[in-house]
Design a protein around this motif. Structure first.
Motif, mmCIF file in Angstrom:
data_model
loop_
_atom_site.group_PDB
_atom_site.id
_atom_site.type_symbol
_atom_site.label_atom_id
_atom_site.label_comp_id
_atom_site.label_asym_id
_atom_site.label_seq_id
_atom_site.Cartn_x
_atom_site.Cartn_y
_atom_site.Cartn_z
ATOM 1 N N GLY A 139 -1.229 7.803 3.957
ATOM 2 C CA GLY A 139 -1.691 7.549 2.592
ATOM 3 C C GLY A 139 -0.711 8.066 1.554
ATOM 4 O O GLY A 139 -0.460 7.420 0.537
ATOM 5 N N LEU A 140 -0.156 9.227 1.806
ATOM 6 C CA LEU A 140 0.796 9.813 0.868
ATOM 7 C C LEU A 140 2.126 9.062 0.886
ATOM 8 O O LEU A 140 2.757 8.873 -0.161
ATOM 9 N N VAL A 141 2.534 8.618 2.058
ATOM 10 C CA VAL A 141 3.762 7.818 2.155
ATOM 11 C C VAL A 141 3.567 6.480 1.446
ATOM 12 O O VAL A 141 4.455 6.014 0.726
ATOM 13 N N ALA A 142 2.404 5.867 1.634
ATOM 14 C CA ALA A 142 2.118 4.596 0.951
ATOM 15 C C ALA A 142 2.089 4.788 -0.561
ATOM 16 O O ALA A 142 2.607 3.959 -1.311
ATOM 17 N N GLY A 143 1.495 5.879 -1.025
ATOM 18 C CA GLY A 143 1.467 6.157 -2.458
ATOM 19 C C GLY A 143 2.863 6.328 -3.029
ATOM 20 O O GLY A 143 3.186 5.786 -4.096
ATOM 21 N N ALA A 144 3.708 7.083 -2.329
ATOM 22 C CA ALA A 144 5.085 7.275 -2.790
ATOM 23 C C ALA A 144 5.858 5.963 -2.758
ATOM 24 O O ALA A 144 6.655 5.676 -3.661
ATOM 25 N N THR A 145 5.625 5.142 -1.733
ATOM 26 C CA THR A 145 6.311 3.851 -1.631
ATOM 27 C C THR A 145 5.926 2.933 -2.781
ATOM 28 O O THR A 145 6.795 2.310 -3.408
#
Length: 175
Positions: A139-145
Motif C-alpha cells: 500500500g505504501l509503495v503504491a501510494g508513493a508510485t
C-alpha cells in the motif's frame, strides 16, 4: 508566418442593414451565456487535471489504508496530496465555470503556474520520503508510485502553463 485578417463577430454592426434578432441571440447564447465550458472537459489541460486528481486520490487512499511505518512521513504525504488535490480541483472549477472572466483582478495563468511549481516540489519531496519509508509494504509503495505519477503529471502542467503565460505573452509583444 503570415497573419491574415480575422473576422470577429459581434452582436452590434457598425453599418448596413440590421441583422435579424433571432440569429444574433442564438449565436451569443451558445458561447457566452452557458454556465460551463464544455470544451474544457475535453481539452488536454482539462483531462490532465482530472488525471492528476485521480492519481492524487489513489495515492492518498493507498497510504491511508495501509499500516504506517513512520507517522510523520505519511501524515506529511497525506497533507501534501490532499492540498494539491484541493488546489487542482479549485483551478479546474475556475476553468469549468469560467470564473476567470469574472475575477479579472487575478492573473490566473500566473497563479496556476505558481501553484503547480510549489505543489510539484512539495509532492516530489513527499513521494521521495514516502518511498524511502515504505519498507516494501504494498500500500505504501503504491501510494508513493502514484505520488510520483502525479508529480510527472504536474510537471506537464507546469510546462503547459509556462507556455501559456510566459511564451505567449513574450511573442505577442512583437506582433
Amino acid at each position: 508566418m503570415s497573419h491574415g485578417a480575422r473576422v470577429i463577430r459581434t452582436g452590434v454592426s457598425s453599418g448596413g442593414p440590421a441583422a435579424p434578432q433571432a440569429a444574433a441571440t442564438s449565436s451569443s447564447v451558445g458561447s457566452d451565456a452557458e454556465l460551463t465550458d464544455g470544451a474544457y472537459f475535453r481539452s488536454c489541460a482539462g483531462m490532465l487535471k482530472v488525471a492528476q486528481m485521480i492519481s492524487l486520490l489513489v495515492a492518498f487512499i493507498s497510504v491511508n489504508n495501509s499500516p504506517w511505518t513512520d507517522y510523520s512521513a505519511y501524515s506529511y504525504f497525506q497533507i501534501v496530496t490532499m492540498c494539491d488535490l484541493v488546489m487542482i480541483l479549485f483551478f479546474y472549477i475556475i476553468h469549468i465555470f469560467r470564473i476567470y472572466r469574472i475575477l479579472t483582478c487575478v492573473s490566473w495563468p500566473l497563479a496556476e503556474f505558481l501553484h503547480y511549481l510549489i505543489g510539484t516540489i512539495l509532492l516530489l519531496i513527499a513521494s521521495i520520503v514516502a518511498a524511502s519509508k515504505s519498507y516494501n509494504l504494498t500500500g505504501l509503495v503504491a501510494g508513493a508510485t502514484f505520488g510520483f505519477l502525479a508529480t510527472i503529471l504536474c510537471v506537464l502542467s507546469i510546462w503547459s502553463s509556462y507556455k501559456v503565460s510566459c511564451i505567449t505573452q513574450s511573442t505577442s509583444k512583437y506582433h
